[in-house]
Design an enzyme around this catalytic site. Sequence first.
Site, PDB file in Angstrom:
ATOM      1  N   CYS A  87     -14.572  22.931   2.906  1.00  0.00           N
ATOM      2  CA  CYS A  87     -15.369  22.661   1.609  1.00  0.00           C
ATOM      3  C   CYS A  87     -15.625  23.668   0.861  1.00  0.00           C
ATOM      4  CB  CYS A  87     -16.410  21.521   2.010  1.00  0.00           C
ATOM      5  SG  CYS A  87     -17.056  20.931   0.552  1.00  0.00           S
ATOM      6  N   HIS A 196     -14.338  17.522   6.053  1.00  0.00           N
ATOM      7  CA  HIS A 196     -15.146  18.327   6.947  1.00  0.00           C
ATOM      8  C   HIS A 196     -14.720  17.888   8.500  1.00  0.00           C
ATOM      9  CE1 HIS A 196     -18.327  20.144   4.607  1.00  0.00           C
ATOM     10  NE2 HIS A 196     -17.968  19.190   3.639  1.00  0.00           N
ATOM     11  N   GLU A 198     -15.623  19.394  11.171  1.00  0.00           N
ATOM     12  CA  GLU A 198     -16.790  19.483  12.182  1.00  0.00           C
ATOM     13  C   GLU A 198     -17.702  18.612  12.255  1.00  0.00           C
ATOM     14  OE1 GLU A 198     -18.606  20.846   8.123  1.00  0.00           O
ATOM     15  OE2 GLU A 198     -16.613  20.727   8.816  1.00  0.00           O
TER      16      GLU A 198
END
Length: 225
Positions: A87, A196, A198
């Site tokens: 991002c 994302h 994660e």
Amino acid sequence: MTARIGVITFPGTLDDVDAARAVRYAGAEPVDLWHADEDLRHVEAVIVPGGFSYGDYLRAGAIARFAPVMRPVIDSARRGLPVLGICNGFQILCEAGLLPGAMTRNERLRFICRDVELRVEQTDTAWTSGYTAGQEILIPLKSGEGRYVADPKTLDALDGEGRVVFRYAQPAPNGAMRDIAGVTSADRRVVGLMPHPEHAIDRATGPSADGLGLFTSVMSALVAN
């Protein structure tokens, strides 16, 4: 010996804790790197996480690109250090010249926060070897300046060289050119993507565990070296 993966924090970064958690899930040791650091502390890979570095003043990533920590990141990346930009981190890597293209405001100028399906286009990078080509993964997208753009010559080169790593499986919700969600450097060591991973490492806390593959992939790359 456990691999050490650096996670950078800039003023305004907000996904560094999640990135460090993903590193631990993958079996590595996260190492905190501050924007003012001039030494990478012998890490074997670096993650530039998401957030709003320096408040996204000027444009997203434009100030962070000049932070002291980015000097050794750029130098080390050019020598083969695996680097992942997520991002805002993707925006920073584009601003730093480690990845081609740029990120602009989403179509209709709306912030997007939703889960998206990505198609894995390339598995020969340090961060995607654990996937299969054509695999679709479900991970969150949350950004206001996530529209990937580049001139036609650059886009053709990325396609021709197999450097588009991820595409949106459906038409890009942010208007990204050619539905590009992530790209890689020529040596396949630096990868940036807008969604994302994660936030998708555990089914108990995310829409899937599909994002964990990026972090386990780099572990495999580090062991192989």
